[in-house]
Design a protein around this motif. Sequence first.
Motif, PDB file in Angstrom:
ATOM      1  N   UNK A  60      32.112  13.790  40.054  1.00 29.88           N
ATOM      2  CA  UNK A  60      33.287  14.607  39.715  1.00 29.88           C
ATOM      3  C   UNK A  60      34.354  14.356  40.764  1.00 29.88           C
ATOM      4  N   UNK A  61      35.614  14.704  40.467  1.00 27.50           N
ATOM      5  CA  UNK A  61      36.711  14.310  41.366  1.00 27.50           C
ATOM      6  C   UNK A  61      36.526  14.802  42.807  1.00 27.50           C
ATOM      7  N   UNK A  62      36.809  13.924  43.745  1.00 25.14           N
ATOM      8  CA  UNK A  62      36.738  14.224  45.171  1.00 25.14           C
ATOM      9  C   UNK A  62      38.061  14.853  45.604  1.00 25.14           C
ATOM     10  N   UNK A  63      38.027  16.176  45.789  1.00 23.53           N
ATOM     11  CA  UNK A  63      39.258  16.918  46.109  1.00 23.53           C
ATOM     12  C   UNK A  63      39.819  16.560  47.478  1.00 23.53           C
ATOM     13  N   UNK A  64      38.977  16.037  48.361  1.00 20.29           N
ATOM     14  CA  UNK A  64      39.476  15.722  49.711  1.00 20.29           C
ATOM     15  C   UNK A  64      40.560  14.644  49.659  1.00 20.29           C
ATOM     16  N   UNK A  65      40.601  13.882  48.572  1.00 13.43           N
ATOM     17  CA  UNK A  65      41.632  12.841  48.441  1.00 13.43           C
ATOM     18  C   UNK A  65      43.013  13.444  48.202  1.00 13.43           C
ATOM     19  N   UNK A  66      43.064  14.715  47.733  1.00 15.41           N
ATOM     20  CA  UNK A  66      44.354  15.344  47.406  1.00 15.41           C
ATOM     21  C   UNK A  66      44.992  16.024  48.612  1.00 15.41           C
ATOM     22  N   UNK A  67      44.251  16.178  49.685  1.00 11.24           N
ATOM     23  CA  UNK A  67      44.682  16.987  50.819  1.00 11.24           C
ATOM     24  C   UNK A  67      45.300  16.118  51.914  1.00 11.24           C
ATOM     25  N   UNK A 110      42.493  11.477  52.985  1.00 10.13           N
ATOM     26  CA  UNK A 110      43.582  11.670  52.023  1.00 10.13           C
ATOM     27  C   UNK A 110      44.032  10.343  51.428  1.00 10.13           C
ATOM     28  N   UNK A 111      44.232  10.330  50.115  1.00  9.96           N
ATOM     29  CA  UNK A 111      44.746   9.126  49.458  1.00  9.96           C
ATOM     30  C   UNK A 111      45.798   9.532  48.431  1.00  9.96           C
ATOM     31  N   UNK A 112      47.073   9.281  48.741  1.00 18.93           N
ATOM     32  CA  UNK A 112      48.160   9.701  47.838  1.00 18.93           C
ATOM     33  C   UNK A 112      48.070   9.050  46.457  1.00 18.93           C
ATOM     34  N   UNK A 113      47.324   7.966  46.334  1.00 20.51           N
ATOM     35  CA  UNK A 113      47.186   7.330  45.012  1.00 20.51           C
ATOM     36  C   UNK A 113      46.319   8.162  44.068  1.00 20.51           C
ATOM     37  N   UNK A 114      45.519   9.073  44.638  1.00 22.26           N
ATOM     38  CA  UNK A 114      44.685   9.936  43.810  1.00 22.26           C
ATOM     39  C   UNK A 114      45.387  11.267  43.601  1.00 22.26           C
ATOM     40  N   UNK A 115      45.667  11.594  42.344  1.00 23.34           N
ATOM     41  CA  UNK A 115      46.356  12.836  42.026  1.00 23.34           C
ATOM     42  C   UNK A 115      45.425  13.733  41.216  1.00 23.34           C
ATOM     43  N   UNK A 166      41.403   9.468  41.466  1.00 32.72           N
ATOM     44  CA  UNK A 166      40.974   8.082  41.672  1.00 32.72           C
ATOM     45  C   UNK A 166      39.560   8.032  42.241  1.00 32.72           C
ATOM     46  N   UNK A 167      39.223   9.044  43.056  1.00 39.91           N
ATOM     47  CA  UNK A 167      37.954   9.009  43.779  1.00 39.91           C
ATOM     48  C   UNK A 167      37.019  10.130  43.322  1.00 39.91           C
ATOM     49  N   UNK A 168      35.753   9.793  43.234  1.00 34.59           N
ATOM     50  CA  UNK A 168      34.742  10.749  42.792  1.00 34.59           C
ATOM     51  C   UNK A 168      33.704  10.982  43.875  1.00 34.59           C
ATOM     52  N   UNK A 169      32.917  12.031  43.668  1.00 32.47           N
ATOM     53  CA  UNK A 169      31.773  12.282  44.547  1.00 32.47           C
ATOM     54  C   UNK A 169      30.649  12.893  43.720  1.00 32.47           C
ATOM     55  N   UNK A 170      29.472  12.960  44.292  1.00 36.69           N
ATOM     56  CA  UNK A 170      28.352  13.667  43.670  1.00 36.69           C
ATOM     57  C   UNK A 170      27.830  14.675  44.690  1.00 36.69           C
ATOM     58  N   UNK A 171      27.012  15.617  44.240  1.00 35.93           N
ATOM     59  CA  UNK A 171      26.295  16.492  45.159  1.00 35.93           C
ATOM     60  C   UNK A 171      24.876  15.980  45.306  1.00 35.93           C
ATOM     61  N   UNK A 172      24.356  16.028  46.530  1.00 35.92           N
ATOM     62  CA  UNK A 172      22.958  15.667  46.762  1.00 35.92           C
ATOM     63  C   UNK A 172      22.246  16.797  47.502  1.00 35.92           C
TER      64      UNK A 172
END
Length: 163
Positions: free
Chosen positions: A76-83, A89-94, A99-105
């Motif tokens: 699911x979307x990695x919110x840390x890219x929006x901050x 942070x990656x401004x290309x991900x809105x 643009x970037x995803x993560x999973x929970x483990x």
Amino acid sequence: MKEPRQYWLMKSEPEAFSIDDLANAPKQTTCWDGVRNYQARNFMRAMRVGDQVLFYHSNADPSSVVGIAEVVTRAYPDRSAFDPKDPHYDPKSRPEKPLWDMVDIRFVQKFSSPLGLDALRKISTLKKMELLRKGSRLSVQPVRPNEWKTILDLSDKPPKPGA
DNA sequence: GCCAACGTTGGC
DNA sequence: GCCAACGTTGGC
């Protein structure tokens, strides 16, 4: 139809987040944020709930496979890219087009003794393992079933005398 | 701390 | 679309 369980390896610098941090986390679960590599992201997108993960300490002394975790969410979307204040942070991900995803483990098990790179390199069935490839930097990578079994068998055994 | 391997960026 | 420059990863 139940999909077969898949195996993965995920790297973390223990200074940043160790297997003990995972074991001590709320619900022994964490979101794997901060991955900013397309190949690694695509592997996370291929993960399914129940997939098994080797937890690897990189930049460690020695760098080792230290235990097992389990995938508990789909990607699911990695919110840390929006901050903007986040180091990843990656401004290309809105938010409207992540643009970037993560999973929970979730923590499963810590090995009684870590399996260091030098020990793994001696095992012929692990010759083709991505982790052991020269120059390999992938922080999320697939593990073949026979590699998984080999490593679990190794983790069962006490360290060799004199090793 | 060094540096090889790798991914990404940007000029052309 | 090429490729040099740059930044990062991660073993040692």
